[in-house]
Design an enzyme around this catalytic site. Structure first.
Site, short mmCIF file in Angstrom:
data_model
loop_
_atom_site.label_atom_id
_atom_site.label_comp_id
_atom_site.label_asym_id
_atom_site.label_seq_id
_atom_site.Cartn_x
_atom_site.Cartn_y
_atom_site.Cartn_z
N LYS A 29 0.81 -1.22 0.00
CA LYS A 29 0.00 0.00 0.00
C LYS A 29 0.84 1.26 0.00
CE LYS A 29 -0.65 0.14 5.03
NZ LYS A 29 0.05 1.40 5.28
N THR A 30 2.00 1.24 0.70
CA THR A 30 2.84 2.44 0.72
C THR A 30 3.35 2.77 -0.68
OG1 THR A 30 3.49 1.93 2.99
CG2 THR A 30 4.84 3.53 1.81
N ASP A 217 -3.87 7.27 4.70
CA ASP A 217 -3.37 5.92 4.96
C ASP A 217 -4.02 5.38 6.23
OD1 ASP A 217 -1.85 3.64 4.71
OD2 ASP A 217 -0.09 4.49 5.71
N GLU A 218 -4.08 4.05 6.35
CA GLU A 218 -4.63 3.38 7.55
C GLU A 218 -6.02 3.91 7.88
OE1 GLU A 218 -3.21 0.86 8.60
OE2 GLU A 218 -1.03 1.02 8.48
N GLN A 248 -7.56 -5.22 9.77
CA GLN A 248 -6.47 -4.80 10.65
C GLN A 248 -6.88 -3.63 11.54
OE1 GLN A 248 -2.29 -5.08 9.05
NE2 GLN A 248 -3.36 -5.04 7.08
N ARG A 610 2.33 -10.81 10.46
CA ARG A 610 3.66 -10.20 10.63
C ARG A 610 4.75 -11.15 10.14
NH1 ARG A 610 2.02 -6.03 9.82
NH2 ARG A 610 0.07 -7.19 9.53
#
Length: 676
Positions: A29-30, A217-218, A248, A610
């Site tokens: 996504k970044t 973002d997020e 998330q 993770r």
């Protein structure tokens, strides 16, 4: 752009209307956000200063801005004026520029949580002394109310619970005291800009013209007030991209609303949705386990993560005799993996639901001599000397900041004791002025004896003299660097520290603070002003600390990473141990009782995703709590995993886990000695 997959390219190239990018864990996504910034500037005619990208941590904002700037430099384009920041930094900037449209005065102070609790304690000591021990809880209530855009007058008389009634009554006076101090708290950095944009159409239109494209973002972590801020900043024909993953969303305890993702569809019917489902981080087996666990939650949007990295190792589920055996098993297993397979310690992470689980783990790691690092150490700004210097700075730029004055009025010691402070409070309250003004109030002789008048007057003169010097100076930082010696603070530290070396270290800390202020004063990207004012630099520095207190320090040494599941979000590790995978731990007992299993399941999903190469879940058959030994059962989330992808160890009838580990550890050491 060529490095992006088809879905990522769709997300980058859609600029004609609102866009929701559902970005699964490890889906890049970044890259989408940074590539889109470059695309808007290079292909769509936007200037960098017309774009804002907003996220939740300074660390994420720094990484995003660095990557976007690098992409633009490669295309010989300028990133000057590009705003990449946290929500709260955006709110602070907006308030600073539009302060004349608010109840605030220039140079307002940002209160941290400790300041806020202190204000609440003062109120409760007067009005609700029997509930004083609940001051921190009341601060939490007020924070949640602000995040939900609730006003104090709406709550008074409308709540049934006695503690909520106390909280609402305190809320009213708390807001009045913040105004008197010319201060804002952390939540006000979103709340006040929302109120301002709602009430002032001209201000709203100015900021909508200024920010022609918004990226968030997020997005699943936004609360109600943050969602309102986004809506107010976009135009009637909105052009924005929000990136998020409802799977998330693990911060409901601080107001996050994953339902904001669904609300977008209602508020913006023309919303386009792009799903990023290809994972570039984990093996297929890890993703299958994660997908099947999270599928037990209800979904507004469905997605299935997939990977081209192969199946990889089975997911290990290890039953141990008790919590001591669990710690020993994890540490020895990690050690033999490192020795046999040549990994660095930093390739391993041990995750847990609550910080209390790390205590035994630390003892075992220390016993074995294994290097480790716990995420979220004590803040630089929590050091006494830094809080002292910041309090001086706060008082110099905002004479109404009573909280700052109370911290430093007798630091260094000035013979101003409890009786003097009590009389000072009485004078300020009776004469409706700040504590600093009360020190030299024309009626001060009614409240202070001769000795008190002299001590308080000298302190006020000192602050006034320093303030005048700062206002008259073109280079205030040079004056600030002399502040410790001018105040006698350097000598105070030498007397207050255990030894001379410790005192020098603390003095170096204060100079490091002034270094940070100097960088803020010099490195100003604001095109509307030639230089940040000192008070604005102080506010930015305090906000940076508030945002970074729980962020990880980038230490260079090779160490095993220990952290909570919450702290692990956004990170990745080749090998992950998730300890305490038991009922009442994850899912947490309180979440089971409150019926909040969905967020606990999302927390487990975050922990699983993770891991890049291997994942090991451990649980103890018995665990000691409060002096008693309890039988434990594995987390229900283990039962929800595809059993064909799991490998169980330590079950009754299997070889004892410790004996198995000892055998492998001996083989590992023998192998290492043979290579040597």
């Amino acid at each position: 752009m060529n490095a992006l997959n088809d879905r990522q390219q769709q997300a980058v190239c859609h600029v004609s209307g609102p866009l929701l990018v559902l970005a699964g864990a490890g889906s890049g996504k970044t890259s989408v956000i940074t590539q889109k910034i470059a695309y808007l500037i290079s292909q769509c005619g936007y200037q960098a200063k017309q774009i804002a990208a907003v996220t939740f941590t300074n660390k994420a904002a720094r990484e995003m801005k660095e990557r976007a700037s690098k992409l633009l430099r490669q295309q010989q384009l300028s990133s000057r004026g590009l705003m990449v920041c946290t929500f709260h930094n955006l709110g602070l900037t907006l308030l600073r520029k539009e302060v004349q449209h608010t109840h605030l005065r220039s140079g307002f102070t940002l209160f941290d949580q400790q300041d806020c609790v202190q204000v609440i304690k003062e109120i409760m000591a007067r009005e609700h002394p029997d509930d004083l021990e609940h001051a921190a809880h009341v601060q939490h209530l007020i924070s949640n109310w602000k995040n939900d855009m609730r006003q104090p007058h709406e709550l008074v008389g409308q709540l049934d619970d006695p503690m909520l009634q106390v909280g609402a009554a305190v809320f009213v006076q708390y807001e009045d005291m913040l105004k008197a101090y010319n201060a804002v708290d952390f939540d006000d950095l979103i709340n006040l800009p929302v109120q301002l944009l709602q009430a002032q159409p001209s201000v709203r239109e100015r900021w909508q013209r200024k920010l022609r494209y918004l990226l968030v973002d997020e997005y699943q972590d936004t609360n109600l007030s943050q969602y309102q801020l986004v809506k107010l900043l976009v135009r009637e024909f909105p052009r924005f991209t929000v990136v998020g993953d409802d799977d998330q969303s693990i911060y409901s305890w601080r107001g996050a609303r994953p339902e904001n993702l669904g609300q977008l569809q209602q508020d913006f019917p023309q919303l386009k949705i792009v799903k990023l489902e290809q994972n570039y981080r984990s093996t297929s087996r890890i993703l299958r386990v994660a997908n099947q666990v999270i599928d037990n939650n209800p979904h507004l949007f469905t997605k299935q993560l997939w990977s081209q990295m192969g199946d990889g190792e089975p997911i290990r589920v290890v039953r141990t005799k008790d919590e001591m055996d669990e710690m020993e098993r994890v540490c020895l297993d990690l050690q033999q993996r490192k020795l046999l397979q040549g990994y660095a310690y930093g390739d391993f992470a041990i995750l847990y639901r609550g910080n209390h689980q790390a205590r035994l783990l630390e003892l075992k790691l220390q016993q074995l001599g294994l290097p480790y690092k716990i995420s979220g150490g004590s803040s630089f700004f929590a050091k006494a000397e830094i809080k002292d210097m910041l309090s001086y700075l706060r008082l110099l730029v905002n004479p109404s900041d009573d909280a700052a004055l109370l911290r430093i009025i007798n630091t260094p010691r000035r013979d101003i004791g409890a009786a003097s402070l009590q009389a000072l409070h009485q004078c300020a309250q009776a004469e409706h002025c700040s504590l600093l003004a009360a020190c030299q109030h024309p009626k001060r002789q009614l409240y202070f004896d001769q000795r008190q008048q002299q001590a308080l007057g000298q302190f006020a003169e000192l602050i006034e003299d320093l303030s005048q010097q700062l206002r008259a100076s073109h280079k205030p930082i040079q004056l600030l660097r002399q502040l410790c010696s001018n105040l006698g603070y350097d000598e105070f530290l030498r007397q207050d520290s255990s030894n001379l070396k410790a005192a020098e270290k603390r003095l170096q800390n204060t100079q490091f603070l002034f270094d940070g202020l100097e960088r803020l004063l010099e490195n100003n990207d604001d095109e509307d002003e030639s230089e940040l004012q000192l008070q604005e630099a102080v506010s930015k520095l305090m906000l940076r600390d508030l945002l970074e207190r729980q962020e990880e320090n980038d230490d260079d040494f090779d160490a095993i990473q220990l952290m909570t599941l919450h702290a692990s979000k956004g990170l990745e590790f080749p090998h992950v141990y998730l300890i305490g995978a038991e009922e009442d731990i994850i899912p947490h007992r309180s979440s089971i009782e409150e019926g909040n299993l969905e967020e606990e399941r999302r927390l487990m999903y975050v922990g699983i995703t993770r891991a890049k190469k291997s994942l090991c879940l451990t649980w103890a058959a018995k665990r000691k709590q409060y002096g008693e030994i309890f039988d434990c059962s594995p987390s229900r989330f283990i039962e929800e995993m595809p059993q064909t992808d799991l490998s169980y160890e330590g079950l009754p009838g299997q070889k004892a886990s410790k004996e198995a580990v000892d055998a492998v550890a001996k083989a590992a050491f023998a192998s290492m000695l043979g290579r040597t």
